[in-house]
Enzyme design. Structure first.
Site, PDB file in Angstrom:
ATOM      1  N   HIS A 109       0.819  -1.215   0.000  1.00  0.00           N
ATOM      2  CA  HIS A 109       0.000   0.000   0.000  1.00  0.00           C
ATOM      3  C   HIS A 109       0.853   1.266   0.000  1.00  0.00           C
ATOM      4  O   HIS A 109       0.373   2.352   0.327  1.00  0.00           O
ATOM      5  CB  HIS A 109      -0.921   0.013   1.215  1.00  0.00           C
ATOM      6  CG  HIS A 109      -1.773  -1.202   1.346  1.00  0.00           C
ATOM      7  ND1 HIS A 109      -2.598  -1.640   0.331  1.00  0.00           N
ATOM      8  CD2 HIS A 109      -1.914  -2.100   2.361  1.00  0.00           C
ATOM      9  CE1 HIS A 109      -3.225  -2.734   0.718  1.00  0.00           C
ATOM     10  NE2 HIS A 109      -2.815  -3.044   1.942  1.00  0.00           N
ATOM     11  N   HIS A 169      -7.138  -4.467  -0.836  1.00  0.00           N
ATOM     12  CA  HIS A 169      -6.478  -5.755  -1.047  1.00  0.00           C
ATOM     13  C   HIS A 169      -7.043  -6.456  -2.282  1.00  0.00           C
ATOM     14  O   HIS A 169      -6.750  -7.626  -2.514  1.00  0.00           O
ATOM     15  CB  HIS A 169      -6.663  -6.672   0.168  1.00  0.00           C
ATOM     16  CG  HIS A 169      -6.227  -6.064   1.456  1.00  0.00           C
ATOM     17  ND1 HIS A 169      -7.107  -5.435   2.305  1.00  0.00           N
ATOM     18  CD2 HIS A 169      -5.006  -5.969   2.021  1.00  0.00           C
ATOM     19  CE1 HIS A 169      -6.446  -4.977   3.354  1.00  0.00           C
ATOM     20  NE2 HIS A 169      -5.172  -5.285   3.205  1.00  0.00           N
TER      21      HIS A 169
END
Length: 333
Positions: A57, A219
């Protein structure tokens, strides 16, 4: 799969080594305990901020370690929560005696592991407050969560709470402003393609050329539905309808807007989307006082974006404008 890697099993460790080499004046990476902290930490008498989550991320969270934001970050493996011992080690490393705030995205593994680490820290005499970020209004429950997911608003929580800690705020004050920011924030995301994890070697899901994932998670977990690709103007209006239904703002309200790329979306498109956001909010009398456009909370190489809207007070704006100096965000310093 084409990626600039050596061994898929070593990606996170080698990326951490590269981060340390790129920012030696600002960051210290403990390769044994697997955390990133500020050079010079702990600072006696200062409330420390610790966050973390799965890698993939970036720049969240390690890129937001530094003056004005986090004191430490704990990167797990790709899309995998950091473990309690890792979080505890980071917490102890930056505790300056005034307590530690954990900023936790609402994913089941993160919540459980940070909670256990906080309990272990308490056993060692460290006071810990937790701020849960659950800003994603696309779905109420998902593959990874009970309740709303934590996404783009994590950046705003870390920046604003970090500024309060930097100026000497007490533990309860720092946690309170973090919770206030989260409560005032809502986010919504779209995906055009899936991200590809190094270990899997293939996209996380298949999406036909003419379809998009509406309300995707960071995700790659499913959103509300799949639908045909539409013009950006229509997608923005749909996202803002969902955001403003969940966290209403209206005529005269002031907001911070984040148009966030998920890793594979060109800035050309992100700025186009921001223009549509600005137009739509202006039509509703909402005043954008601050804005960010770019890749801040990503999902590897996913082509997609998220929109975050945070209704702000004078105090939030003051803290947002305070100096920050991190690899991923810096101004006024």
């Amino acid at each position: 799969m084409k990626k600039f890697i050596n061994d898929p099993n070593d990606v996170v460790a080698e990326a951490l080594a590269g981060l340390a080499a790129a920012h030696p004046e600002e960051l210290r990476v403990d390769t044994a305990e697997r955390y990133i902290c500020r050079v010079g930490a702990p600072r006696p008498g200062k409330v420390a901020l610790v966050s973390g989550g799965g890698s993939g991320h970036e720049p969240l969270h390690g890129g937001f370690v530094g003056p004005g934001m986090l004191d430490a970050a704990c990167p797990g493996e790709v899309f995998t929560s950091p473990v309690p011992d890792q979080i505890l080690a980071a917490t102890k490393a930056v505790d300056g005696g005034a307590g530690v705030v954990h900023v936790v995205k609402n994913y089941t593994g993160d919540v459980m592991n940070f909670q256990l680490a906080a309990e272990l820290a308490a056993d060692e005499g460290i006071s810990v407050e937790s701020v849960l970020v659950d800003d994603d209004v696309a779905v109420e429950d998902s593959t990874w969560t009970a309740g709303r997911r934590g996404t783009g608003a994590t950046l705003l929580v870390e920046k604003i709470a970090g500024a309060r800690a930097e100026e000497g705020g007490k533990l309860a004050e720092v946690a309170a402003i973090g919770r206030e920011v989260n409560a005032a924030s809502a986010s919504f995301a779209y995906a055009l393609t899936a991200g590809t994890t190094p270990a899997a070697g293939r996209p996380g899901f298949d999406l036909p050329e003419d379809e998009i994932e509406v309300g995707v998670g960071i995700h790659g977990e499913p959103g509300r539905r799949r639908e045909k690709l539409r013009p950006a103007r229509e997608l923005v209006r749909s996202a803002l309808d969902a955001i403003l239904e969940a966290k209403p703002v209206g005529d005269g309200d002031r907001v911070i807007v984040l148009v966030n790329g998920l890793g594979g979306t060109p800035l050309l498109e992100l700025y186009l989307v921001y223009g549509e956001v600005a137009t739509t909010l202006a039509e509703r009398g909402v005043r954008i006082t601050r804005r960010l456009v770019g890749n801040y909370v990503t999902s590897l190489d996913m082509a997609g974006l998220s929109i975050t809207v945070t209704r702000v007070t004078d105090e939030m704006l003051r803290l947002w404008d305070a100096p920050v100096r991190t690899p991923g965000l810096r101004w006024g310093a």
